[in-house]
Design an enzyme around this catalytic site. Sequence first.
Site, PDB file in Angstrom:
ATOM      1  N   PRO A 233       0.830  -1.218   0.000  1.00  0.00           N
ATOM      2  CA  PRO A 233       0.000   0.000   0.000  1.00  0.00           C
ATOM      3  C   PRO A 233       0.861   1.263   0.000  1.00  0.00           C
ATOM      4  CG  PRO A 233      -0.754  -1.562   1.663  1.00  0.00           C
ATOM      5  CD  PRO A 233       0.534  -2.086   1.150  1.00  0.00           C
ATOM      6  N   GLY A 236       2.200   3.808  -4.978  1.00  0.00           N
ATOM      7  CA  GLY A 236       1.936   4.613  -6.174  1.00  0.00           C
ATOM      8  C   GLY A 236       1.252   3.877  -7.300  1.00  0.00           C
ATOM      9  N   GLU A 455      17.079   0.880  27.308  1.00  0.00           N
ATOM     10  CA  GLU A 455      17.454   1.418  26.000  1.00  0.00           C
ATOM     11  C   GLU A 455      18.968   1.427  25.823  1.00  0.00           C
ATOM     12  OE1 GLU A 455      15.179   1.661  23.944  1.00  0.00           O
ATOM     13  OE2 GLU A 455      13.506   1.597  25.344  1.00  0.00           O
ATOM     14  N   ASP A 529       9.808  -6.318  22.231  1.00  0.00           N
ATOM     15  CA  ASP A 529      11.064  -7.009  21.903  1.00  0.00           C
ATOM     16  C   ASP A 529      10.834  -8.513  21.795  1.00  0.00           C
ATOM     17  OD1 ASP A 529      12.223  -4.524  22.119  1.00  0.00           O
ATOM     18  OD2 ASP A 529      12.903  -4.824  24.171  1.00  0.00           O
TER      19      ASP A 529
END
Length: 644
Positions: A233, A236, A455, A529
């Site tokens: 999707p 174009g 993180e 994760d």
Amino acid sequence: MSDKKKNTPKLTFNSLWIYIPIAVLFIGLTFFNSGSMGSKNLSENEFNQILKDNDISKIFIYNKSYAEIFIKDESLSKESHKKLSNSPFYRKGAPLYKYNFGDLQNFEKELQKAKDTYSLDFDKGNDSKTSMMDTIISFLPFILLIVIWLFFMRRMSGSGGGAGGGGQIFNIGKSKAKLFDQDTKVKTTFKNVAGLEGAKEEVQEIVDFLKSPEKYTRLGGKIPKGALLVGPPGTGKTLLAKAVAGEAGVPFFSLSGSDFVEMFVGVGASRVRDLFKQAQQKSPSIIFIDEIDAIGRARGKNSMTGGNDERENTLNQLLTEMDGFGTDTNVIVLAATNRADVLDKALMRAGRFDRQIYVDLPDLHERREIFEVHIKPLKLADNANLEFLAQQTPGFSGADIANLCNEAALIAARNNKEAIEHQDFLDAVDRIVGGLEKKNKVITPKEKKVIAFHEAGHATVSWMLEHAAPLVKVTIVPRGQSLGAAWYLPEERKIVQTEQMLDEMCATMGGRAAEKLMFNKISTGALSDLEKVTKQARAMVTVYGLNDKVGNITYYDSSGNDGFVKPYSDATAKTIDEEISKIIEGQYVRAIEILEQHKDKLTLLADRLLEKEVIFKDDLIKLFGKRPFEKDETKENTNPITEE
């Protein structure tokens, strides 16, 4: 005569609503002519007084329920009757009063008694009378049913819409395709389509077929019957079809696959016949069917439900029109879908859709071209770097890039800027990929510390692994549903090796590994994760055949027919589950080992995150030094990954 003039609606007596004011006028005149509008309802005392005064000339009893009272001419001049008799609603000779008497037998006894007592000389009669309003009310349910039926019939017949629509029930089987010809030109051309070089070449050849067919047919070749645009999707496909409409200079019929679907049996097939009939009359022409999977799904898969007959009839008619007896016409069919795997094989064969044009996600060079198209109407600052933006948006489709440019303009306007700066584009990338920044989200210092180490664990492990994706930035700013994220820029690989997948899984498990190492506890923050590594491990074992114990075998069915069938035994399922668990736990242990070796760097990075909240790649180089191996990071990149 132009189409605009021909389709101008006209007010005719065939319209239902023209009779409404006539009916209202007729009812009013009926009431007025009957004289009943000038009558007054009498109470029992008033009636008895008029009766005693011998003012009544006639009493007519109607329907055994009420009486109309006629007053003598010489009595109309009395003060009690004068005001009512002079009313503009009263007509001479009409009843002046009405009296609801109740029980008829008692009323007649009272009249006879009064006549004998007071020597009255009035006449009495009995009759039946039907009220116009009662008649209308009795027929009102039937009138409402007819009006509602006419309303829905007009709506279902496609009043005023589509080619051949005329608002009549008999036009329900007409095609709803929009026609683009010399009167309604499409301004989109191939110059407006950035990237998609291979796809543009294919559809450009189709345009050439229509413009100069002799060039190809003089050698005995045949013009292709159709082309199918396939791709994710937003890449174009519909835009390419618009460009074909703008370039071809021939009549172009555009509609969606769902336009053939209707609640009535046989309407879909009728619309297909009408569509191709119109296209043949205007040949050479092009038919474009967007989202063709709405009617082109493989037949017979859901035969038990019995609800597919109408759709299959529509598909059968489409197959016949595209390549059957008597279809030697100069009509080309373009179609678009992102579900090519579910289409019927008869629809995909040569002679119907001779060409399948794959419209893929744009690469680095194509993304830059798409940016150049979408920034033309924007007012940019001098520091806007399109090359850098193209590198920072891997995996973005053309629609995503258009949305990104618009989002950057909105962010700049929100901050009252005169032009769109480079940082506005970066903020727009964060907004689209990560979600809206949650500035008011309350996070305790303890939770913030856990998030920072989580993180930092992702960043540290990925920095130390050769095949892990290069890091872009690390943040503990809440966005969307995530409390923090590590942003990567993976390489655009055509194939992925086992070591590359394992390194990516190890980097993904680095967040939970850091929590375990630093706090000896784990949290629910690693849900995304775990979901990601489980899918990767299952794909390694069951799809790509990258597991030694299960072997070089795949249980993936590209036809999509394995939805209700387990393609392996229970013993194999147990082995698959064991191998998936072994792969994930192995990478988890590996991540803990890497973090133990670089615990000081992990702590340093987490502290810096708690201080600044956002750290970029340059900051990691200052903290960690260069990665322990050299890697060419100028290659093109693919899908952006965030580890929460």
